[in-house]
Design an enzyme around this catalytic site. Structure first.
Site, short mmCIF file in Angstrom:
data_model
loop_
_atom_site.label_atom_id
_atom_site.label_comp_id
_atom_site.label_asym_id
_atom_site.label_seq_id
_atom_site.Cartn_x
_atom_site.Cartn_y
_atom_site.Cartn_z
N HIS A 259 2.32 4.88 1.66
CA HIS A 259 2.92 3.57 1.42
C HIS A 259 3.28 2.87 2.74
CE1 HIS A 259 5.59 0.80 -1.01
NE2 HIS A 259 6.11 0.64 0.20
N GLU A 260 4.03 3.56 3.57
CA GLU A 260 4.47 2.94 4.83
C GLU A 260 3.27 2.67 5.74
OE1 GLU A 260 7.23 1.66 4.82
OE2 GLU A 260 8.09 2.79 3.16
N HIS A 263 1.79 -0.65 4.87
CA HIS A 263 2.49 -1.77 5.54
C HIS A 263 2.04 -1.87 6.99
CE1 HIS A 263 5.19 -2.94 2.37
NE2 HIS A 263 5.83 -1.79 2.32
N HIS A 266 -1.28 -3.49 7.30
CA HIS A 266 -1.13 -4.93 7.07
C HIS A 266 -0.69 -5.60 8.38
CE1 HIS A 266 0.55 -8.08 3.95
NE2 HIS A 266 -0.57 -8.47 4.50
ZN LIG Z 1 7.11 -1.08 0.77
#
Ligand SMILES: [Zn+2]
Length: 472
Positions: A259-260, A263, A266
């Site tokens: 998940h991290e 980010h 991105h």
């Molecule tokens: Zn998040």
């Protein structure tokens, strides 16, 4: 505290443990009631504050030319208007209702078989649900740990990233770090061009805050001397290594890393000229798409087989264990969805349409709405809204934004269907995601970016399937 016995508090780790495991129903009831009436008496009574906050938010929105606070807050988000976001929640509720009723009937019947009583009070739900979960699935999450040593998980993640997005991640020596266990990496494009660097700081420390997060330190842009790389950091509080063994993670922790890192991609794959519109500076209901979509790879057999190996024997996750883990994932899927839909719905009810003059009792008003989403009847005194900090602890916070959790889940489950269809390591699909989502920041309307990748608007069908909410 200088007294005999056990001390329970209303803090989440204590409260949840009591509601899940404590056998004495009278103690569960007492603690449930204490929690349900927080912030409704004495000098900590929040009820008037809530009305005042809602009134002022409404006034502000109207002064700025909006119908209500929901429309004001959503003008810059993917959902655009309060009505659209509310319809979205309504539609999910409609699709979930029958599954929800079935789950609740099943739990009542389960209790009936156990002790001859089919009635469930709010303080019984978590308790009997845990017993039912054990009876149905016999799945111990701890059994997965030996298959997830941190180093293997991280190199598996980098390999998946290379296959999908064509970028190489390599560890760099010599960078100054704030903690000796912090690692430093470079991300390079296929042609070797440096896109960004990042620190990974995964273990707890005394002076570190809780949770996991990504922070952008430098946002790179094209300058006179060429592209100036991004710098970021991913942090967490994962299980540290003990006694000479590697750090062995839970599956949830593996998801957290993915998940991290989503980010971070991105941020680091962003090619936007204006820093304020780059990377993760996107609409709130869009920002979790790149992160949550990465979690999907933690559930795919093909992807797991790349990195999930027993740290001693090198053996892959046995199929029986994998199947158990998949089945346990959908347990009470309708209940977890209804809970989120209820909170999202009450959020909009309060921020669009509610008037303290017409209905001074904000607690009763909220309870009526939340009751429609509750597996059991909510007692008169239930005042959960008075301590709902997501909506009231910040000037904006999640006010008229709680729906974003579900919205982002729909996006990530839906977008992942492209990878399912074309292959979970499909290079072309990965490149398209990089080009149309990861590199674009807030440079275009998120709804347009999404359509460019998917060829259509979001569809909740994939999320319903992931939660096990499809008719067999
Ligand atoms: Zn998040």
């Amino acid at each position: 505290k200088g007294m005999e016995g056990w001390r329970f508090t209303l803090q989440a780790p204590s409260y949840t443990a009591v509601m899940t495991y404590l056998d004495d129903a009278a103690v569960r009831e007492e603690i449930w009631r204490a929690n349900a009436t927080r912030a409704t008496s004495g000098k900590f009574d929040n009820r008037e504050n809530l009305c005042r906050i809602l009134q002022l938010r409404h006034e502000k929105a109207v002064l700025l030319g909006f119908r209500d606070f929901a429309d004001f807050a959503l003008a810059d988000r993917m959902a655009k208007t309060g009505d659209r976001a509310r319809d979205f929640l309504q539609e999910l509720k409609r699709q979930t209702a029958a599954h929800f009723a079935r789950e609740n009937q099943g739990l009542r019947a389960f209790r009936g078989e156990l002790d001859g009583n089919e009635r469930l009070n709010p303080w019984d739900v978590g308790y009997y649900a845990e017993k039912q979960r054990q009876a149905l699935y016999d799945f111990d999450e701890e059994a997965l740990r030996p298959y997830f040593p941190l180093d293997r998980v991280v190199s598996g993640l980098f390999e998946i990233t290379r296959r999908l997005f064509g970028v190489r991640v390599s560890e760099q020596d010599g960078a100054p770090v704030w903690d000796p266990r912090t690692r430093y990496y470079a991300i390079r494009d296929e042609d070797g061009a440096l896109l960004g660097c990042f620190y990974a700081d995964w273990f707890p420390r005394e002076n570190k805050r809780g949770g996991a997060w990504m922070e952008s330190l430098i946002t790179g842009v094209d300058g006179a001397g060429g592209f100036q790389p991004h710098v970021g950091t991913v942090c967490g509080n994962l299980t540290p290594p003990v006694g000479g063994e590697p750090a062995l993670l839970t599956h949830r922790e593996v998801e957290t890393i993915f998940h991290e890192f989503g980010h971070l991609l991105h941020h680091c794959l962003s090619r936007v000229e204006l820093r304020t519109l780059a990377g993760t500076n996107v609409a709130w209901d869009f920002v979790e798409l790149p992160s949550q979509i990465m979690e999907n790879w933690c559930w795919e057999r093909e992807a797991l087989d790349l990195f999930a190996r027993h740290y001693q024997t090198g053996e892959m996750v046995p199929d029986e264990l994998y199947q158990k883990m998949k089945r346990a994932r959908t347990y009470r899927g309708a209940n977890s969805q209804m809970r989120q839909l209820g909170l999202g719905t009450v959020d909009f009810a309060l921020h669009a349409g509610y008037s303290p003059e017409a209905e001074p009792d904000v607690v009763a008003y909220s309870r009526r709405i939340l009751g429609e989403f509750s597996p059991v009847e909510l007692p008169e005194e239930y005042a959960g809204i008075a301590s709902f900090t997501h909506l009231f602890a910040d000037p904006v916070g999640y006010a008229a934004g709680y729906y974003s959790y579900k919205w982002a889940e729909v996006l990530d489950a839906d977008a992942f269907t492209q990878f399912r269809a074309n292959g979970v390591f499909d290079r072309a699909t990965g490149r398209r995601f990089r080009e149309m989502v990861l590199s674009r920041g807030d440079g275009a309307d998120p709804a347009e970016l999404y359509r460019a990748f998917m060829g259509r608007d979001p569809d909740p069908a994939a999320l319903m399937e992931r939660l096990g909410l499809v008719d067999a």
